[in-house]
Design a protein around this motif. Sequence first.
Motif, PDB file in Angstrom:
ATOM      1  N   HIS A 129       0.650   0.505  -6.846  1.00  0.00           N
ATOM      2  CA  HIS A 129       0.933   0.476  -5.411  1.00  0.00           C
ATOM      3  C   HIS A 129       2.161  -0.389  -5.063  1.00  0.00           C
ATOM      4  O   HIS A 129       2.992  -0.010  -4.226  1.00  0.00           O
ATOM      5  CB  HIS A 129      -0.312  -0.051  -4.680  1.00  0.00           C
ATOM      6  N   HIS A 133       5.822   0.527  -3.286  1.00  0.00           N
ATOM      7  CA  HIS A 133       6.459  -0.145  -2.144  1.00  0.00           C
ATOM      8  C   HIS A 133       7.898  -0.528  -2.495  1.00  0.00           C
ATOM      9  O   HIS A 133       8.820  -0.352  -1.707  1.00  0.00           O
ATOM     10  CB  HIS A 133       5.706  -1.434  -1.783  1.00  0.00           C
ATOM     11  N   SER A 153       2.732  -7.976   2.415  1.00  0.00           N
ATOM     12  CA  SER A 153       1.799  -7.058   3.081  1.00  0.00           C
ATOM     13  C   SER A 153       0.503  -7.794   3.401  1.00  0.00           C
ATOM     14  O   SER A 153       0.449  -9.031   3.389  1.00  0.00           O
ATOM     15  CB  SER A 153       1.531  -5.862   2.160  1.00  0.00           C
ATOM     16  N   ASP A 340       1.487   1.435   4.291  1.00  0.00           N
ATOM     17  CA  ASP A 340       0.973   2.352   3.259  1.00  0.00           C
ATOM     18  C   ASP A 340       1.032   3.813   3.715  1.00  0.00           C
ATOM     19  O   ASP A 340       0.714   4.117   4.866  1.00  0.00           O
ATOM     20  CB  ASP A 340      -0.484   1.988   2.931  1.00  0.00           C
TER      21      ASP A 340
HETATM   22 ZN    ZN Z   1       0.724  -1.682   0.764  1.00  0.00          ZN
END
Ligand code: ZN
Length: 394
Positions: A129, A133, A153, A340
């Motif tokens: 993940h 990003h 985040s 996201d």
């Molecule tokens: Zn995220």
Amino acid sequence: MFRVKILSKCAFRRKIRSRLVLGIETSCDETGAAVMDETGLILGESLHSQKEVHLKTGGIIPTVAQRLHRENIGRVVQEAMERSGVTQSQLSAVATTVKPGLALSLGIGLDFSLNFVKLHQKPFIPIHHMEAHALTVRMLQPVVFPFLVLLVSGGHSLLALARGIDDFLLLGQTLDEAPGDTMDKVARRLSLIKHPKCSMISGGQAIELLAQDGDRLKFLFKPPMGAHYDCNFSFAGLRNQVTMSIQKKEEEEGVEQGTLLSCVNDIAAATQHTVASHIAKRTHRAILFCKAKGLLPSCNPTLVVSGGVASNQYIRKTLKIVTDNTGLHLLCPPSKFCTDNGVMIAWNGVERLREGKGILSHTEEVNYEPKALSGLTRSETSTPHLTIGGSAGM
Ligand code: ZN
Ligand code: KG4
């Protein structure tokens, strides 16, 4: 300026011959899917946010997040596919977030994806993940490796040098909580959900909004980690200070916890400023470290900022001061790509497909990893240790 490429269905039917990737994201509280071609063209996307539900319960309850992902993933993927005009058989691969994130949430995306690739006989690309990003910016414009990346985040706070699509040198990370988490908790403690302007937005967005009309000098919070000359972050101490100030104000005003205080704007402004200046100082140190070690290119060295907190304009402006002073180019994807979504996962799949990295035709061994930070390699040149404004203590 970023240009986001979205193709109409008709143009797609006439033209496209490149490989196509379906990206799926369920690591936290967004169910996202997108279909993308090899050039980064978004053919179709869909996103279901759980934020409203979690705002009402005062934070993410993993079992609730899991249930909502389960209820929505089929529809979200179907929508992205239908909007793209692509059939399952035309896909070249499916890319899905498998780490890090909430176990119960990751599990839904992975189960769905493994069933999908089995049914349609497609290769599978597991996605990190945070790497997704970090690389989203390359979907929007050409950014060459190596570049410095700051990811901030609700779940993460880290600085890394991106040296390749799967090669990240970790320079610093949070020792306790992430800045988005801190702002969400401060917003909850201030009961901002009762504020007419803030009932439908995340804690971080609420802090940014209220801070615009606040005086940050009314509350002076001690900056975190003043005596630690590295690139790590810490936000829990700040949250303690803010909580104590809120308690004091409640006593002074003679109101119960849960009542909206008259000084919410000032507290928001002071909290946001302290978060921004901590992030800026650690980023400044990382830039100086990379420069001293010759880790950044001399031509057009770049800082990429992403993650939900990167949509905060005050934090962006503070970082711009740092990059202007150090000769770096600052790139932040538009807000919708900082938070996201399925698009960033599809893009990561495209990058891997292009380089032939991490594409699996057998998925028996694939599992999710809630805690995995690495992928990201820790700095082998020792922890960055620099006295800003002084000599390099490395
Ligand atoms: Zn995220
Ligand atoms: O990247 P993201 O969508 O999900 C995670 O992977 O965490 O980030 C969500 C976080 C939340 O904590 C939210 O409060 C924060 O990003 N956030 C903001 C802003 N917009 C979202 N924080 C500060 N200012 C904002 N404008």
